[in-house]
Design a protein around this motif. Structure first.
Motif, PDB file in Angstrom:
ATOM      1  N   TYR A 131      66.142  63.787  44.696  1.00 50.79           N
ATOM      2  CA  TYR A 131      65.597  63.879  46.045  1.00 50.79           C
ATOM      3  C   TYR A 131      65.465  65.300  46.583  1.00 50.79           C
ATOM      4  CZ  TYR A 131      66.793  59.007  45.519  1.00 50.79           C
ATOM      5  OH  TYR A 131      66.907  57.719  45.036  1.00 50.79           O
ATOM      6  N   ILE A 132      65.895  66.265  45.804  1.00 48.80           N
ATOM      7  CA  ILE A 132      65.656  67.655  46.178  1.00 48.80           C
ATOM      8  C   ILE A 132      64.868  68.364  45.076  1.00 48.80           C
ATOM      9  CG2 ILE A 132      66.713  69.881  46.722  1.00 48.80           C
ATOM     10  CD1 ILE A 132      69.001  68.395  48.041  1.00 48.80           C
ATOM     11  N   PHE A 133      65.447  68.435  43.876  1.00 45.49           N
ATOM     12  CA  PHE A 133      64.789  69.177  42.797  1.00 45.49           C
ATOM     13  C   PHE A 133      63.466  68.533  42.385  1.00 45.49           C
ATOM     14  CE2 PHE A 133      64.174  69.998  38.219  1.00 45.49           C
ATOM     15  CZ  PHE A 133      63.948  71.365  38.303  1.00 45.49           C
ATOM     16  N   HIS A 134      63.489  67.230  42.047  1.00 44.59           N
ATOM     17  CA  HIS A 134      62.258  66.576  41.604  1.00 44.59           C
ATOM     18  C   HIS A 134      61.248  66.414  42.738  1.00 44.59           C
ATOM     19  CE1 HIS A 134      64.167  64.631  37.777  1.00 44.59           C
ATOM     20  NE2 HIS A 134      63.768  65.873  37.584  1.00 44.59           N
ATOM     21  N   TYR A 135      61.727  66.151  43.943  1.00 48.62           N
ATOM     22  CA  TYR A 135      60.822  65.999  45.085  1.00 48.62           C
ATOM     23  C   TYR A 135      60.011  67.271  45.283  1.00 48.62           C
ATOM     24  CZ  TYR A 135      59.268  64.767  49.828  1.00 48.62           C
ATOM     25  OH  TYR A 135      58.512  64.469  50.946  1.00 48.62           O
ATOM     26  N   LEU A 169      66.412  57.841  36.723  1.00 49.85           N
ATOM     27  CA  LEU A 169      65.263  57.431  35.919  1.00 49.85           C
ATOM     28  C   LEU A 169      64.148  56.771  36.738  1.00 49.85           C
ATOM     29  CD1 LEU A 169      66.958  56.045  32.681  1.00 49.85           C
ATOM     30  CD2 LEU A 169      65.747  58.208  32.972  1.00 49.85           C
ATOM     31  N   CYS A 170      64.494  56.110  37.832  1.00 50.37           N
ATOM     32  CA  CYS A 170      63.458  55.433  38.634  1.00 50.37           C
ATOM     33  C   CYS A 170      62.702  56.403  39.543  1.00 50.37           C
ATOM     34  CB  CYS A 170      64.088  54.340  39.504  1.00 50.37           C
ATOM     35  SG  CYS A 170      64.695  52.918  38.573  1.00 50.37           S
ATOM     36  N   ASN A 171      63.258  57.571  39.755  1.00 50.23           N
ATOM     37  CA  ASN A 171      62.695  58.509  40.711  1.00 50.23           C
ATOM     38  C   ASN A 171      61.230  58.855  40.429  1.00 50.23           C
ATOM     39  OD1 ASN A 171      62.639  60.736  42.682  1.00 50.23           O
ATOM     40  ND2 ASN A 171      62.753  62.029  40.883  1.00 50.23           N
ATOM     41  N   VAL A 172      60.912  59.220  39.188  1.00 53.06           N
ATOM     42  CA  VAL A 172      59.538  59.641  38.867  1.00 53.06           C
ATOM     43  C   VAL A 172      58.544  58.480  38.957  1.00 53.06           C
ATOM     44  CG1 VAL A 172      58.046  60.506  37.023  1.00 53.06           C
ATOM     45  CG2 VAL A 172      60.166  61.708  37.583  1.00 53.06           C
ATOM     46  N   PRO A 173      58.836  57.284  38.399  1.00 53.71           N
ATOM     47  CA  PRO A 173      57.897  56.175  38.602  1.00 53.71           C
ATOM     48  C   PRO A 173      57.638  55.863  40.070  1.00 53.71           C
ATOM     49  CG  PRO A 173      59.448  55.639  36.863  1.00 53.71           C
ATOM     50  CD  PRO A 173      59.923  56.918  37.475  1.00 53.71           C
ATOM     51  N   ILE A 174      58.667  55.964  40.897  1.00 52.45           N
ATOM     52  CA  ILE A 174      58.483  55.725  42.331  1.00 52.45           C
ATOM     53  C   ILE A 174      57.600  56.806  42.935  1.00 52.45           C
ATOM     54  CG2 ILE A 174      59.696  55.695  44.553  1.00 52.45           C
ATOM     55  CD1 ILE A 174      62.069  54.379  42.979  1.00 52.45           C
TER      56      ILE A 174
END
Length: 361
Positions: free
Chosen positions: A22-26, A306-311
């Motif tokens: 929620y910080i780095f990938h966002y 793991l769900c972060n990117v598909p979402i």
């Protein structure tokens, strides 16, 4: 293993999964963060910088606990390869398969509807990442570190971690079975950490010798070394060095946050091991990390990761297809993204557990 010990590690997992997703990938995927003051901007910048290698803490924890749970059993022959490896696969593979397939479908739908991949546009990275070849490599768990560098073949970007982790599990098992002498085995563990550091600094374009392998070897076998070196140390001495460890970690963090030096090795070899050590042996850290919210996040850490990117792919697809014009710098958009992501991660976790229970019956 006492309850506070388990809870503190869950807390570490929860914090790191939250920061990565929620910080780095966002910021990486949406090129935005809800920062509207210089102080907030500085804080998020430092979090982003200092957590660039945050996935490595999961390698460290895996190495420590795999050694604790399996080394003696593998050495004695009690744990054979198939039960050992299948236990790892059963725990991790369902999340890998679900998130890879969902992300592949969403990106392909995006290509049909929009003419480009929602998260990667029309660049060459998307063409390679969402190819049938990449999908097959992901479903076999060999998308990163086996025959390719980085996450270029990882349909779900963060899944590179699992590919390298599977390899570390395999190597660890073989080392235990092939090297009976404990002292010799420790030397080999040190060699793997050394090779890992070299590969992080000077990767080779060869199977099993990429930079991602270096990250896995370094942190995983550091975790193994932490356990085998601390195993016979009296508890009173483990408690006594808590303050020196915390002091070293604090000074190192300060140096990393206030200078422009390359802090990769400091984070991986000093700060992350110190965090795990304090989580295991420091009462104050255990109290903080034992908070119910962190415990809950810790138990969801793998699906969150793991769900972060598909979402995010789904959000990007909806945003472009329906012209929502979402402002990803808006704090409410960010918080809504977190809420949706955690809810769907929880549902994914429940789905996997139901499937497992059905298989058992």
């Amino acid at each position: 293993m006492n309850k506070s010990y388990i809870q503190s590690i869950h807390g570490v997992r929860g914090i790191f999964a939250f920061i990565i997703a929620y910080i780095f990938h966002y910021e990486l995927l949406f090129q935005s963060m809800p920062v509207h003051t210089p102080v907030l901007e500085w804080i998020f910048q430092q979090i982003g910088r200092l957590t660039f290698y945050a996935s490595d803490v999961f390698f460290l924890i895996s190495g420590y606990f795999t050694c604790k749970s399996y080394e003696k059993r593998i050495e004695s022959g009690e744990a054979a390869f198939v039960p050992y490896f299948s236990s790892k696969i059963k725990k991790l593979y369902p999340y890998l398969m679900i998130t890879v397939c969902i992300n592949f479908i969403l990106e392909r739908v995006g290509l049909i509807l929009l003419g480009n991949y929602p998260l990667h546009g029309s660049d060459g990275n998307g063409v390679l990442r969402y190819s049938v070849r990449a999908l097959l490599m992901n479903l076999l768990g060999v998308q990163s570190g086996w025959f390719s560098e980085g996450d270029s073949y990882a349909v779900n970007g963060p899944s590179w971690f699992l590919s390298v982790l599977f390899l570390c599990y395999l190597i660890h098992f073989l080392l235990i079975r092939m090297i009976g002498n404990e002292r010799t085995r420790k030397i080999v563990y040190v060699l793997f950490v050394t090779v890992g550091i070299i590969l992080m600094l000077h990767p080779l374009s060869l199977p099993f010798l990429y930079q991602v392998n270096g990250r896995g070897y370094t942190s995983y076998f550091l975790g193994v070394l932490m356990y085998v070196c601390l195993e016979k140390v009296p508890e009173k001495w483990k408690k006594r060095i808590v303050i020196p460890v915390a002091w070293v970690m604090g000074v190192t963090l300060f140096v990393c946050a206030t200078t422009t030096i390359d802090f990769m090795l400091l984070m991986v070899c000093v700060i992350y091991p110190a965090i795990v050590y304090l989580a295991i042996y420091d009462k104050i850290s255990q109290t903080i990390l034992g908070h119910p919210i962190l415990q809950w996040l810790g138990k969801l850490s793998l699906p969150i990761y793991l769900c972060n990117v598909p979402i995010d792919t789904g959000i990007a697809l909806a945003n472009q297809q329906f012209r929502l014009s979402l402002d990803f710098e808006n704090k409410w958009v960010w918080l809504g993204h977190i809420l949706i992501s955690i809810m769907l991660s929880w549902l994914c976790c429940k789905f996997v557990k139901i499937k497992k229970s059905n298989n058992l019956t």
